[in-house]
Design an enzyme around this catalytic site. Structure first.
Site, PDB file in Angstrom:
ATOM      1  N   TYR A  52      26.850  34.497  65.637  1.00 24.58           N
ATOM      2  CA  TYR A  52      25.909  35.186  66.520  1.00 24.58           C
ATOM      3  C   TYR A  52      24.597  34.421  66.503  1.00 24.58           C
ATOM      4  CZ  TYR A  52      22.831  38.927  68.311  1.00 24.58           C
ATOM      5  OH  TYR A  52      21.923  39.652  69.036  1.00 24.58           O
TER       6      TYR A  52
ATOM      7  N   ASP B 137      21.684  26.823  63.437  1.00 23.48           N
ATOM      8  CA  ASP B 137      20.976  28.093  63.593  1.00 23.48           C
ATOM      9  C   ASP B 137      20.725  28.644  62.188  1.00 23.48           C
ATOM     10  OD1 ASP B 137      21.630  31.271  65.298  1.00 23.48           O
ATOM     11  OD2 ASP B 137      20.053  30.607  63.923  1.00 23.48           O
TER      12      ASP B 137
ATOM     13  N   LYS C 253      13.282  35.354  61.112  1.00 25.82           N
ATOM     14  CA  LYS C 253      13.279  36.272  59.967  1.00 25.82           C
ATOM     15  C   LYS C 253      12.238  35.884  58.908  1.00 25.82           C
ATOM     16  CE  LYS C 253      18.077  37.334  61.085  1.00 25.82           C
ATOM     17  NZ  LYS C 253      18.217  38.745  61.409  1.00 25.82           N
TER      18      LYS C 253
HETATM   19  P1  KE4 Z   1      16.758  37.979  66.820  1.00 31.07           P
HETATM   20  O1  KE4 Z   1      16.722  37.751  68.309  1.00 31.07           O
HETATM   21  O2  KE4 Z   1      17.453  39.263  66.468  1.00 31.07           O
HETATM   22  O3  KE4 Z   1      15.405  37.845  66.133  1.00 31.07           O
HETATM   23  O4  KE4 Z   1      17.638  36.797  66.154  1.00 31.07           O
HETATM   24  C1  KE4 Z   1      18.920  36.558  66.674  1.00 31.07           C
HETATM   25  C2  KE4 Z   1      19.727  35.822  65.632  1.00 31.07           C
HETATM   26  C3  KE4 Z   1      19.918  34.466  65.765  1.00 31.07           C
HETATM   27  N1  KE4 Z   1      20.640  33.767  64.860  1.00 31.07           N
HETATM   28  C4  KE4 Z   1      21.190  34.379  63.784  1.00 31.07           C
HETATM   29  C5  KE4 Z   1      21.989  33.569  62.808  1.00 31.07           C
HETATM   30  C6  KE4 Z   1      21.022  35.769  63.601  1.00 31.07           C
HETATM   31  O5  KE4 Z   1      21.592  36.374  62.527  1.00 31.07           O
HETATM   32  C7  KE4 Z   1      20.274  36.508  64.521  1.00 31.07           C
HETATM   33  C8  KE4 Z   1      20.061  38.002  64.390  1.00 31.07           C
HETATM   34  N2  KE4 Z   1      20.681  38.630  63.284  1.00 31.07           N
HETATM   35  C9  KE4 Z   1      20.979  40.030  63.439  1.00 31.07           C
HETATM   36  C10 KE4 Z   1      21.728  40.519  62.206  1.00 31.07           C
HETATM   37  N3  KE4 Z   1      22.950  39.875  61.984  1.00 31.07           N
HETATM   38  C11 KE4 Z   1      19.749  40.841  63.689  1.00 31.07           C
HETATM   39  C12 KE4 Z   1      19.893  42.326  63.541  1.00 31.07           C
HETATM   40  C13 KE4 Z   1      19.978  43.014  64.852  1.00 31.07           C
HETATM   41  O6  KE4 Z   1      20.581  42.472  65.790  1.00 31.07           O
HETATM   42  O7  KE4 Z   1      19.417  44.132  64.915  1.00 31.07           O
END
Ligand code: KE4
Length: 424
Positions: free
Chosen positions: A144, A239, A267
């Site tokens: 993801y 990523d 993060k």
């Molecule tokens: P955001 O757009 O949520 O800040 O980041 C997206 C993203 C990109 N790359 C990786 C490897 C990620 O894990 C994420 C977002 N992670 C999720 C949890 N697995 C965020 C939690 C959520 O979607 O509420």
């Protein structure tokens, strides 16, 4: 456990926001209960609106490596607020944070700050397409990278639990530019490059997959990706939104000794504030506006409050590398406890752990890839989640997320978690 105030808030929220939440995984959809509404958090603990206290292993999905409301971070953020929240103009803090990022992740010769991991990966891919003049990208099933259209193809995280791996609203034409390989399966990658000669702009990968649960790269897999992308003139994007500053100060690329062309961070780099970063080789990044034709912009990008939080967080991690040894040791203790629980109760639990990241998969299979991850018994996971929650331990409300351990988790917290794990 009394959750009446959460229930009240949830009822109101359902009328205001889809599923009552601002991000799907928070809805507790795959663990069979209504979500808890959090009132505040401190250190390793979160407190819900009914006053229940939990040891927190979600850590806001990763940013909380220092623990919640770290006093030194809060102090500088509060102070910065009095100087104004956002200017829409460059500040010295952006220089400071960009230089720190480059010191920690030398492959990021040039960076651009954005507001979310989604923006970071979407922009990195656009930069790679602009640099190569090619359209196609490769991603991995179950990985993801945020919710930009072209990446919501066989995605991970909540897209898995919602069983809508290909999201609604994404035109087939967008998805057609996204090729999907299998994590840890070199042949699946080779095949895509052979069948799409000179058409692939970039390959994006979570160097440690953490959105199908934690799945580690097999020996040589990342260096294989490094070689095959170089051979084919494709940009290798790591990523590291989760692994960046998590697997040590240099992230997964330092941990595994493989250098990508571009990296995305999120993060931890924002210390809990909306902040993410993409960057990499200068020859790629110089194509980004205003110096090049790849347009990308953002009102709050690199804003003074998020950069303040990021600077202090990264500074504390740079100054206290011992944090990494401690959180890894505690994570190993937890991993061992899950295996001991499996032994004691004859449960099917397979644990993957690296640094301060781990997942306990409720399956009898080794979890080395997507198929292994989705072989998990999500009902068993839901029972485990609710058992832990009722005993004051807050783990991810989904089998396909990581468990995060912070520098604020004390030996007592780990011991209590293990006691709960090992009780009947
Ligand atoms: P955001 O757009 O949520 O800040 O980041 C997206 C993203 C990109 N790359 C990786 C490897 C990620 O894990 C994420 C977002 N992670 C999720 C949890 N697995 C965020 C939690 C959520 O979607 O509420």
């Amino acid at each position: 456990m009394n959750t009446s105030k959460s229930e009240e808030l949830y009822k109101i929220a359902l009328d205001l926001m889809p599923g009552g939440v601002n991000s799907p995984v928070r809805a507790f959809g795959s663990v069979g209960r209504n979500p808890l509404f959090i009132d505040h958090a401190k250190g390793a603990y979160v407190y819900d609106v009914d006053g229940n206290e939990f040891i927190d292993y979600v850590c806001s999905w990763g940013p909380g490596i220092l623990g919640h409301a770290h006093p030194e971070v809060i102090e500088v953020v509060v102070k910065a607020c009095f100087d104004g929240l956002t200017f829409g103009a460059p500040t010295g803090k952006e220089n400071t944070l960009a230089a720190m990022i480059r010191e920690c992740v030398p492959s990021m010769e040039m960076v651009r700050m954005v507001n979310s991991g989604t923006e970071a990966t979407m922009s990195a891919i656009r930069a790679a397409r602009g640099y190569t003049g090619r359209d196609k990208i490769i991603k991995f099933k179950g990985c993801y990278h945020g919710h930009s259209d072209g990446l919501l193809v066989q995605a991970g995280s909540a897209a898995l639990t919602q069983s809508v791996p290909d999201s609604g609203g994404v035109p087939a034409s967008f998805a057609s530019q996204t090729l999907v390989a299998l994590f840890n399966d070199k042949d699946s990658v080779r095949e895509l490059f052979e069948n799409n000669k000179d058409q692939i702009a970039a390959l994006i990968v979570e160097p440690v997959a953490a959105n199908m649960g934690v799945v580690l790269p097999e020996e040589g897999f990342l260096s294989f990706l490094r070689d095959i992308t170089a051979e084919n003139g494709a940009v290798l994007i790591f990523d590291e939104v989760i692994t960046g500053f998590r697997l040590g100060i240099g992230g997964a690329q330092q941990w595994y000794g493989v250098e990508p062309d571009m990296t995305t961070l999120g993060k931890i780099v924002g210390g809990g504030m909306p902040m993410a970063v993409y960057g990499g080789k200068r020859e790629i990044m110089k194509n980004v506006a205003p110096t090049g034709k790849v347009y990308q912009a953002g009102t709050l990008s690199g804003n003074p409050i998020a950069t303040t939080a990021g600077i202090k967080t990264v500074e504390l991690l740079m100054d206290h590398p011992e944090i990494y040894e401690r959180i890894e040791a505690n994570t190993k203790k937890l991993a061992a406890a899950y295996e001991a629980r499996a032994e004691k109760f004859g449960q099917n639990i397979h644990v993957n752990q690296v640094g301060s990241l781990m997942s306990a998969f409720f399956t009898d299979q080794d979890v080395k890839d997507y198929a292994g991850a989705v072989s998990s018994d999500t009902d068993a996971y839901a029972r485990y989640f609710n058992y832990m929650l009722e005993h004051g331990i807050y783990v991810a409300p989904s089998q396909f997320e990581a468990m995060f351990i912070s520098g604020a988790h004390s030996d007592e917290d780990i011991a209590k978690t293990i006691d709960v794990l090992m009780a009947d």
